[in-house]
Scaffold this motif. Structure first.
Motif, PDB file in Angstrom:
ATOM      1  N   THR A  63       0.841  -1.194   0.000  1.00  0.00           N
ATOM      2  CA  THR A  63       0.000   0.000   0.000  1.00  0.00           C
ATOM      3  C   THR A  63       0.870   1.235   0.000  1.00  0.00           C
ATOM      4  OG1 THR A  63      -1.659  -1.181   1.288  1.00  0.00           O
ATOM      5  CG2 THR A  63      -1.810   1.226   1.242  1.00  0.00           C
ATOM      6  N   ASP A  78      -5.498  -0.913   3.279  1.00  0.00           N
ATOM      7  CA  ASP A  78      -5.302  -1.667   2.044  1.00  0.00           C
ATOM      8  C   ASP A  78      -5.201  -0.778   0.799  1.00  0.00           C
ATOM      9  OD1 ASP A  78      -7.885  -0.818   1.593  1.00  0.00           O
ATOM     10  OD2 ASP A  78      -8.804  -2.772   1.945  1.00  0.00           O
ATOM     11  N   CYS A  83     -11.205   2.329   1.586  1.00  0.00           N
ATOM     12  CA  CYS A  83     -10.511   1.143   2.071  1.00  0.00           C
ATOM     13  C   CYS A  83     -11.504   0.271   2.841  1.00  0.00           C
ATOM     14  CB  CYS A  83      -9.327   1.530   2.950  1.00  0.00           C
ATOM     15  SG  CYS A  83      -9.774   2.187   4.571  1.00  0.00           S
TER      16      CYS A  83
END
Length: 645
Positions: A63, A78, A83
């Protein structure tokens, strides 16, 4: 806002998450420096992609940057948008744009015009400036692009704007919040591949940029659009589109927006709730500024009736109808108090209504500060009783600018309930002046001007001071010794009020001259003048009547200063007329009276030699030259297509 702040330009953000719509506010990020908060996904040059691909596959998915919500909780993100954590908690998912690794545009750009590189700037002028948090406290909202405006209507004034030039709306979904700062830093989010906005979308953005700061009652844009998916808010959105369309040329769609809004707010099946009152508020404010005061007053009467029927003024209403959402509860409280303020403004500047809501005993919570509302960090509300008892209770309570705006309009209500005075020494006038003076003297240091603690414009305090000055003029003008007859033709906002002249200036005259000068100086604040409430038009007109009445005197000390104040007022009215037709009517009347006074004084000077007794030749030449100069400037300012400097 300091007008010397550098212009913010937008630059590409490689690997930035796709954004369908940009959030107009951000949550605070504790424990991070402004630099850390501005970091986003790191820039990756095209030459490094192939070298890093093998390592990326071996190390697994990574990420590039966490969203603000995850970073503030020190959780793994993420990188999706939204997210998974934010999606699960129904939180706002935001990323901060980054410029790490960016070294400016290449000297030899690629020949292929369709090929983009990580180091290329999207700006056509080749600027290498980048999106950032300016001082970790300045939002960078977007305004309509030049192509959106009809030159015949005039451009919104951007003098003193922190943007340097009119930003575009097409790349950002942001709105003007010059007072947003501190812990709630604005996030600049980009979407270069977003299709061009439709006119209705641009009208909503225009509403938030221009109209919303003066009457901040509706939910912030993302929250409102999200709620509109679950409930019918089309009547509110239609009113917002129409109000937003007033600031740029949309052709016949403006009438379509208005017709839709009027049809929807008076539909038989429309829900009678706070959202309906918000829609009515927007419409009546826009109509009032568009010289349709009768229609505006009709809608105001209907909005007042509905607000009272549903109990919007009661403390329990926001709690019972806020769905457990603190931001929605705050919006409902703001709706009541903004209706209260608008009712008072209409009564004060037009002198055609009696401020009905002043007599309603309300225990609704007072609104919080603007940056708290936008960020969603809503504190426990305070109440009018807390405000009235603050001097005697010994409690150190901090009230919002909105609360001081409410307190200022309450003084107007008290003044309107005074019995008619029959002589200058009436005790009622002195008691009312005590209320106005107490309001000014007991302001905390942070509220003594229209700047917040971050030196950004505070529109709520701007209006609070504006109302206080207007109250001073309305209270003292009937007892002053300035003959109002020279300005009898200035009746765009209210009927002419006859005031007989006296032999000398008295205390009441000093009050109105001081208040009128203070109103004129408010024009000089570094903020787009068209983003003030349109009621500023009528307050400027009240100030102009005082200036013109004084200028019409046989001899005036500091004559040049007075002429410059008249020039400020006419220039401001002229600029406001690009949006509000009521301002155009007022500016024409003020200009006409100024020209008549000038011609009368000039004839008296030329035909009466005794006028110049005691003057030196240099003083005579200087006075005549100043008169010629100011009238030339006034004529120039009001020529079609001329903008205020």
């Amino acid at each position: 806002m300091d007008p010397s702040l550098p212009e913010l330009a937008l630059a590409p953000v490689p690997n930035a998450p796709p954004i369908g719509s940009v959030q107009p506010y951000s949550t605070s990020v504790s424990g991070e420096s402004p630099t850390e908060r501005s970091r986003g996904p790191p820039a990756v040059s095209s030459s490094a992609v192939s070298n890093s691909s093998a390592d990326s596959k071996a190390a697994g998915p990574t990420t590039p940057a966490a969203c603000l919500a995850c970073r503030s909780k020190h959780l793994k993100c993420d990188g999706a948008n939204p997210c998974s954590r934010c999606q699960a908690s129904d939180s706002l998912c935001q990323y901060v744009a980054s410029r790490r690794g960016y070294k400016g545009p290449r000297r030899n750009p690629a020949q292929n015009p369709n090929k983009r590189h990580a180091s290329d700037s999207p700006n056509s002028n080749g600027s290498d400036s980048c999106p950032m948090l300016l001082g970790a406290s300045v939002s960078t909202p977007a305004a309509p692009s030049l192509a959106m405006f009809n030159p015949a209507m005039g451009m919104p004034d951007i003098t003193g704007s922190p943007f340097g030039a009119t930003p575009t709306m097409s790349g950002l979904q942001l709105y003007r919040q010059p007072y947003l700062g501190g812990a709630n830093d604005a996030v600049v989010e980009l979407n270069h591949h977003k299709p061009p906005q439709s006119i209705p979308e641009r009208c909503i953005d225009s509403f938030y940029y221009h109209f919303y700061p003066g009457h901040p009652t509706v939910l912030p844009k993302e929250r409102l659009l999200r709620m509109a998916k679950d409930r019918d808010l089309e009547h509110l959105l239609a009113a917002m589109r129409w109000a937003g369309s007033l600031y740029f040329e949309v052709g016949p769609q403006r009438a379509t927006f208005f017709e839709a809004a009027m049809r929807l707010i008076y539909a038989e099946d429309v829900a009678r709730d706070g959202f309906l009152v918000q829609a009515m508020l927007i419409l009546l404010i826009g109509l009032d500024g568009s010289c349709q005061q009768e229609k505006a007053r009709d809608i105001l009467s209907d909005a007042e009736r509905i607000a009272i029927e549903i109990g919007l003024y009661q403390r329990s209403y926001a709690t019972n109808n806020g769905q457990g959402n603190p931001m929605l509860e705050e919006s409902l409280r703001r709706t009541w108090w903004d209706l209260f303020v608008v009712d008072g403004m209409v009564a004060g500047v037009h002198r055609a209504t009696n401020f009905l809501l002043f007599d309603i005993v309300s225990d609704a919570g007072l609104p919080c500060e603007e940056h708290q509302y936008i960020s969603g960090t809503i504190p426990r509300p305070l109440f009018l009783q807390d405000f009235d008892d603050q001097i005697f209770s010994g409690e150190e309570l901090e009230f919002s600018s909105f609360a001081y705006r409410v307190a200022s309009i309450r003084n107007l209500g008290r003044m309107m309930r005074l019995p008619d005075s029959v002589f200058p020494g009436d005790d009622n006038v002195d008691r009312m002046e005590s209320h106005l003076s107490n309001w000014r003297m007991h302001l905390p240091e942070s509220k003594r001007d229209s700047l917040n603690k971050d030196c950004q414009h505070d529109e709520m305090m701007f209006q609070a001071h504006m109302i206080n000055h207007a109250c001073s003029i309305m209270l003292h003008q009937p007892h002053s010794q300035l003959d109002s007859s020279p300005a009898r033709d200035v009746n765009a906002c209210a009927p002419h009020q006859i005031v007989r002249s006296g032999e000398s200036f008295n205390t009441h005259t000093r009050h109105i001259v001081t208040a009128a000068s203070a109103i004129s100086k408010m024009v000089t604040y570094a903020v787009p003048i068209t983003c003030h409430t349109h009621f500023f038009t009528c307050v400027l007109t009240m100030s102009s009547i005082v200036h013109l009445s004084k200028w019409a005197l046989w001899f005036v000390q500091n004559d040049d200063d007075l002429r410059q104040l008249i020039r400020l007022n006419i220039g401001a009215l002229n600029k406001l007329s690009s949006v509000w037709s009521a301002a155009g009517r007022a500016s024409g009347q003020v200009k006409g009276v100024a020209q008549e006074i000038y011609r009368t004084k000039k004839a008296a000077q030329q035909n009466n030699a005794s006028f110049w007794v005691g003057y030196t030749q240099e003083e005579i030449i200087s006075s005549m030259s100043a008169d010629e100069s100011i009238m030339s400037e006034i004529n120039t300012m009001l020529q079609p297509g001329t903008t205020m400097a």
